[in-house]
Design a protein around this motif. Structure first.
Motif, PDB file in Angstrom:
ATOM      1  N   ASN A   1      14.856 -12.824  -2.582  1.00 21.07           N
ATOM      2  CA  ASN A   1      13.456 -12.395  -2.431  1.00 21.07           C
ATOM      3  C   ASN A   1      13.335 -10.892  -2.242  1.00 21.07           C
ATOM      4  OD1 ASN A   1      12.943 -15.094  -2.571  1.00 21.07           O
ATOM      5  ND2 ASN A   1      11.743 -15.212  -0.699  1.00 21.07           N
ATOM      6  N   GLN A   2      14.392 -10.262  -1.761  1.00 24.81           N
ATOM      7  CA  GLN A   2      14.360  -8.803  -1.604  1.00 24.81           C
ATOM      8  C   GLN A   2      14.557  -8.108  -2.944  1.00 24.81           C
ATOM      9  OE1 GLN A   2      16.562  -6.075  -1.871  1.00 24.81           O
ATOM     10  NE2 GLN A   2      15.174  -4.666  -0.845  1.00 24.81           N
TER      11      GLN A   2
ATOM     12  N   SER B   1       1.113  -6.095   6.167  1.00 25.46           N
ATOM     13  CA  SER B   1      -0.107  -6.910   6.253  1.00 25.46           C
ATOM     14  C   SER B   1      -0.152  -8.015   5.204  1.00 25.46           C
ATOM     15  CB  SER B   1      -1.344  -6.017   6.095  1.00 25.46           C
ATOM     16  OG  SER B   1      -1.400  -5.042   7.104  1.00 25.46           O
ATOM     17  N   ILE B   2       0.236  -7.707   3.962  1.00 26.32           N
ATOM     18  CA  ILE B   2       0.104  -8.697   2.892  1.00 26.32           C
ATOM     19  C   ILE B   2       0.977  -9.928   3.135  1.00 26.32           C
ATOM     20  CG2 ILE B   2       0.565  -9.107   0.438  1.00 26.32           C
ATOM     21  CD1 ILE B   2      -0.638  -6.353  -0.119  1.00 26.32           C
TER      22      ILE B   2
ATOM     23  N   LEU C   1       3.863  -9.467  -5.776  1.00 23.14           N
ATOM     24  CA  LEU C   1       3.680  -8.387  -6.752  1.00 23.14           C
ATOM     25  C   LEU C   1       3.287  -7.068  -6.093  1.00 23.14           C
ATOM     26  CD1 LEU C   1       3.167  -7.068  -9.510  1.00 23.14           C
ATOM     27  CD2 LEU C   1       0.923  -8.196  -9.536  1.00 23.14           C
ATOM     28  N   VAL C   2       2.214  -7.072  -5.324  1.00 18.29           N
ATOM     29  CA  VAL C   2       1.662  -5.816  -4.808  1.00 18.29           C
ATOM     30  C   VAL C   2       2.653  -5.064  -3.917  1.00 18.29           C
ATOM     31  CG1 VAL C   2      -0.181  -4.791  -3.407  1.00 18.29           C
ATOM     32  CG2 VAL C   2      -0.729  -6.571  -5.094  1.00 18.29           C
ATOM     33  N   PRO C   3       3.295  -5.697  -2.926  1.00 15.50           N
ATOM     34  CA  PRO C   3       4.252  -4.938  -2.119  1.00 15.50           C
ATOM     35  C   PRO C   3       5.408  -4.356  -2.921  1.00 15.50           C
ATOM     36  CG  PRO C   3       3.650  -6.962  -0.984  1.00 15.50           C
ATOM     37  CD  PRO C   3       3.102  -7.068  -2.378  1.00 15.50           C
TER      38      PRO C   3
ATOM     39  N   ASN D   1       8.868  -6.239   3.624  1.00 16.07           N
ATOM     40  CA  ASN D   1       7.975  -7.264   3.070  1.00 16.07           C
ATOM     41  C   ASN D   1       8.587  -8.657   3.223  1.00 16.07           C
ATOM     42  OD1 ASN D   1       5.937  -8.554   1.425  1.00 16.07           O
ATOM     43  ND2 ASN D   1       7.376  -8.431  -0.277  1.00 16.07           N
ATOM     44  N   VAL D   2       9.851  -8.796   2.824  1.00 19.78           N
ATOM     45  CA  VAL D   2      10.521 -10.096   2.915  1.00 19.78           C
ATOM     46  C   VAL D   2      10.708 -10.506   4.371  1.00 19.78           C
ATOM     47  CG1 VAL D   2      12.639 -11.369   2.391  1.00 19.78           C
ATOM     48  CG2 VAL D   2      11.677  -9.792   0.703  1.00 19.78           C
ATOM     49  N   ALA D   3      11.097  -9.530   5.225  1.00 15.13           N
ATOM     50  CA  ALA D   3      11.339  -9.851   6.636  1.00 15.13           C
ATOM     51  C   ALA D   3      10.068 -10.346   7.320  1.00 15.13           C
ATOM     52  CB  ALA D   3      11.888  -8.620   7.367  1.00 15.13           C
ATOM     53  N   VAL D   4       8.945  -9.656   7.080  1.00 14.01           N
ATOM     54  CA  VAL D   4       7.674 -10.086   7.670  1.00 14.01           C
ATOM     55  C   VAL D   4       7.282 -11.452   7.122  1.00 14.01           C
ATOM     56  CG1 VAL D   4       5.196  -9.564   7.848  1.00 14.01           C
ATOM     57  CG2 VAL D   4       6.878  -7.734   8.108  1.00 14.01           C
TER      58      VAL D   4
END
Length: 514
Positions: free
Chosen positions: A150-151, A288-289, A409-411, A427-430
């Motif tokens: 995912n990263q 946030s996303i 997509l956005v991040p 992003n993946v961690a959150v």
């Protein structure tokens, strides 16, 4: 091939390119990384609803299920059972942070390969599990695989795809996730009908298949031009750029990649630099996303669809079939995003999907509240049950063409090269942290909050829709290394982006955007 494209977004450079077979094939294979995540999302909920699995590893939950007088909301409430599901996502959180460094130093494809390998080993542990310890070790190894994949995969797809088609190609990752979910629910439907312990072992063990697919895919894939330049292979990167863009006229894009790489080399500590004010928009959005994506409540449906449908009074076979239907609806709806995200943009899909999810969640909560009340006792008729399934399908469809694909997509497309790996790791961690929380707490929350749980998630859907409307600029058709211009033109985020980051004044950029 399909013809040439030129970006028309005001204030950004225009690149000439064609849709080549090579970029299509590489992005298609690269998207395989989503299969392992999707397969696990779909398989775990079905397995935890199988009696032989529960009887062997979770006898307390098995006995509660057999109690006819048990509160419907609390039939599956067990912290150990939810730990089976949620432990994977805690492991994915940790591994995604290490994956950032590997992705940056060795390239995107080797992170993908490592993700597939650890997922393969984890599937073997789960398929042959004899006790809880083996089960949890397998889940943790699966989580390491998911974290690495995912990263690296969304970044890989965003860097390989041409700007005008980046949304569609990146959404291939989400298509692969949903396809994995659908395949898993179909497998669960048939393995649940097998006698003894063979059914759940087949379901868990077959996770090795998508793991092998991503490993083979990673070995045959080329690395991205961005990654090659970042690691000092400029000539190879230029040749790769010509190959995937279908033209020799790549000087402008190549120079932008070189400039971005030179700037990134000035950043010795990306984890420290991402905290600087100039990266504030990317940091806030990157946190946030994924936070909001998990609080849409989608994983309540994805993880525990069979369990949820059994709670609503469906039989075991009917609950798995209903979960399969919702998975197919989600897969088909994801293609809406694939074909519209680069035409209508990210914002309109976010906003429309948010409104659709909000209305359907409120309706689901009202219907369950009317039928079961707060006591959790009562019966639900076939007509009402079908209406609830239809509402869940409407909710799932709204997610599938908005927060599902766009949450990845956005991040992956908004950060400059110097912080891109760190930002994607965050992003993946959150995402994994809040996936873990939702997975771990859902059955307990359902037991205590009852039908109010759906209103709980509806509140967050309302908040996130307002957040997107106010805070997210449109990023469609913008070259990935030109994204700072979008932030500079935004009414709020522009104050954080220095003029030298875009090469023009804010007034000039704003005038071009009008």
């Amino acid at each position: 091939m399909a013809g040439g494209f030129v970006s028309q977004t005001p204030g950004v450079r225009n690149y000439n390119y064609k849709l080549t077979p090579k970029v299509f094939v590489t992005c298609f294979i690269g998207a395989f990384g989503g299969l392992i995540f999707g397969y696990d999302l779909g398989i775990s909920g079905g397995v935890t609803s199988m009696d032989p699995f529960l009887e062997k590893f979770f006898p307390y939950v098995y006995q509660k299920r057999k109690n006819a007088h048990e509160n419907e909301y609390c039939r599956f409430d067990s912290e150990l059972l939810t730990l089976f599901t949620s432990s994977l996502y805690l492991a994915a959180l940790v591994s995604s942070l290490f994956a950032s460094t590997i992705t940056r130093i060795f390239g995107r494809k080797w992170s993908m390969f490592l993700g597939g390998f650890t997922f393969f080993v984890g599937s073997a542990f789960n398929g042959f599990a004899q006790n809880i310890a083996m089960l949890l070790i397998g889940r943790i190894l699966l989580g390491f695989g998911v974290g690495f994949a995912n990263q690296s995969v969304p970044v890989y797809l965003s860097e390989m795809a041409p700007p005008n088609l980046r949304g569609a190609f990146n959404n291939g990752f989400q298509v692969a996730i949903i396809f994995g979910i659908v395949v898993a629910t179909i497998i669960n439907y048939f393995t649940a009908q097998m006698k003894g312990n063979i059914g759940w072992r087949i379901s868990l063990g077959l996770a090795c298949v998508p793991a092998v697919m991503i490993m083979i895919g990673a070995l045959v894939l080329p690395d991205t031009p961005n990654s090659l330049i970042e690691r000092g292979f400029a000539e190879e990167a230029k040749e790769m750029l010509r190959s995937i863009r279908g033209t020799d006229e790549v000087e402008e894009e190549f120079q932008d990649l070189i400039d971005a790489s030179e700037e990134s080399k000035q950043v010795k500590h990306p984890w420290k630099n991402i905290l600087l004010p100039r990266y504030r928009p990317q940091l806030i959005m990157t946190c946030s996303i994924p936070f909001f994506q998990q609080l849409t409540g989608i994983n309540v449906i994805t993880f525990y669809a069979p369990v949820l449908f059994q709670t609503l009074g469906f039989g075991n076979k009917a609950s798995l079939l209903s979960a399969m239907v919702t998975g197919i609806i989600e897969l088909l709806s994801t293609f809406v995003a694939v074909f519209t995200v680069d035409r209508f943009g990210r914002r309109i899909l976010f906003l429309q999907g948010g409104i659709q999810m909000l209305i359907s969640q409120i309706a689901i909560g009202i219907m369950i509240g009317v039928k079961f009340g707060t006591a959790g006792t009562g019966n639900i008729g076939k007509t009402d049950a079908n209406v609830i399934v239809a509402l869940i399908c409407i909710y799932v469809a709204g997610f599938a063409w908005s927060w599902g694909p766009l949450g990845w997509l956005v991040p992956s497309e908004i950060s400059p090269l110097e912080i891109r790996s760190a930002a994607q790791a965050i992003n993946v961690a959150v995402n994994m942290f809040f996936t873990f929380l939702v997975a771990q707490l859902f059955l307990t929350m359902l037991c205590h909050m009852k039908f109010g749980l759906f209103f709980f998630f509806a509140v967050f859907v309302f908040i996130m829709t307002i957040f997107i409307y106010l805070m997210l600029p449109e990023t469609k058709n913008v070259p990935i290394e030109e994204m700072n211009r979008v932030w500079k033109a935004h009414w709020f985020w522009g104050r954080f982006i220095p003029d030298e980051a875009v090469g023009v004044s804010a007034a000039e950029l704003q005038q071009k955007a009008v």
